[in-house]
Design an enzyme around this catalytic site. Structure first.
Site, short mmCIF file in Angstrom:
data_model
loop_
_atom_site.label_atom_id
_atom_site.label_comp_id
_atom_site.label_asym_id
_atom_site.label_seq_id
_atom_site.Cartn_x
_atom_site.Cartn_y
_atom_site.Cartn_z
N GLU A 1 39.36 38.87 49.71
CA GLU A 1 40.41 38.76 48.69
C GLU A 1 41.16 40.06 48.46
OE1 GLU A 1 37.45 35.49 47.72
OE2 GLU A 1 37.33 37.61 48.31
N HIS B 1 37.53 42.67 45.29
CA HIS B 1 38.36 42.16 44.20
C HIS B 1 37.70 42.43 42.86
CE1 HIS B 1 35.42 38.93 43.86
NE2 HIS B 1 35.47 38.86 45.18
N HIS C 1 37.14 37.04 40.63
CA HIS C 1 36.02 36.16 40.36
C HIS C 1 34.74 36.97 40.56
CE1 HIS C 1 36.36 35.91 44.77
NE2 HIS C 1 35.07 35.63 44.77
N GLU D 1 31.17 41.68 41.43
CA GLU D 1 30.62 41.99 42.75
C GLU D 1 30.63 43.50 43.01
OE1 GLU D 1 32.53 39.42 45.71
OE2 GLU D 1 32.59 37.87 44.16
#
Length: 275
Positions: free
Chosen positions: A10, A105, A117, A135
């Protein structure tokens, strides 16, 4: 020295929409080619700084089968496929001297941020010792648990800022400026690759000045899940309890490694649909 490059999709330059990141969508093949090219730029930068380095590359998006093996720099070892120990950081061990996060991301709820996300759409938030971690944060903490500094991150400007709060001395490369969840002003892919190569070399050259991020256990962990039925499955895991309403579960982990593994397990359980 050993370097581990973890590559997500992403945060790659030019990527702004799920059609470019999902294998069943029409634009995915171009997305994975862009991802592979940025990985190659970082591999080249690491080896510019340390020609004798051992370089591992962990495919860290979705299925973990996105990077094109035949197009990846042949000097690197590719880790692909799932499930596997340490997920996005597969290949990390006590011999790892530096970790580089490419194409990352921002966490769920951050914004504006491109395709933000945390691991999957099933997760609304993860809090470790009271701190919200996506993450980026989870992987920085896991690397630190094995005394490996995360020396570089690339992605959009929001992801770079999120990383900078955790590791202010590390190198960041903003390959796009976010306009929203599915819009950005992106660098030309070739420009992004050139910047990544130089930045990777710089990050490796000064890795000794970048300290690992450590979190001492035991750690209280809370995970907010999208659906209440996901919580019903999660609390079947010993030590995991429902708290604060219908969407949150909590557990105590002995250390970061245990927290990391349990969060991975909860995400896998959340993908099971009610029968």
């Amino acid at each position: 020295m050993k370097a581990l490059i973890s590559v997500d999709l992403e945060g790659i330059s030019g990527i702004v929409h799920p059609t470019e990141t999902n294998p069943d969508r029409y634009d995915y093949e171009r997305g994975r080619a862009l991802m592979t090219a940025e990985a190659n730029a970082v591999i080249a930068g690491v080896l510019d700084a340390e020609p004798a380095a051992v370089v591992w590359v962990a495919d860290a998006h979705g299925t973990f089968r996105n990077l094109l093996p035949e197009d990846l720099d042949r000097r690197a070892h590719l880790v692909r496929g799932k499930p596997r120990p340490l997920g996005m950081l597969a290949g990390l061990d006590e011999h790892t001297d530096a970790v580089l996060l490419v194409g990352y991301h921002a966490r769920a709820g951050a914004g504006p941020a491109v395709l933000a996300h945390t691991i999957s759409d099933a997760v609304l938030d993860v809090r470790v010792a009271g701190r919200s971690l996506g993450e980026i944060g989870l992987n920085v903490a896991m690397a630190g648990h094995l005394d490996a500094p995360v020396v570089l991150l690339s992605g959009d400007d929001t992801a770079c800022a999120e990383f900078g709060e955790l590791v202010p001395s590390a190198v960041t490369v903003a390959v796009k400026q976010t306009l929203g969840q599915a819009a950005a002003v992106a660098l030309h892919p070739q420009e992004a690759r050139e910047r990544l190569r130089h930045a990777a070399a710089e990050a490796i050259a000064r890795r000794a000045s970048i300290a690992p991020v450590t979190m001492a256990g035991p750690l209280d962990v809370e995970v907010d899940l999208y659906g209440p039925y996901m919580v019903d499955l999660a609390i079947l895991v010993p030590g995991v309890a429902r708290v604060g309403g219908g969407r949150t579960v909590a557990f105590q982990a002995a250390d970061v490694a245990e927290a990391y593994r349990l969060v991975q397990l909860l995400v896998h359980l959340a993908s099971i649909k009610p029968s």
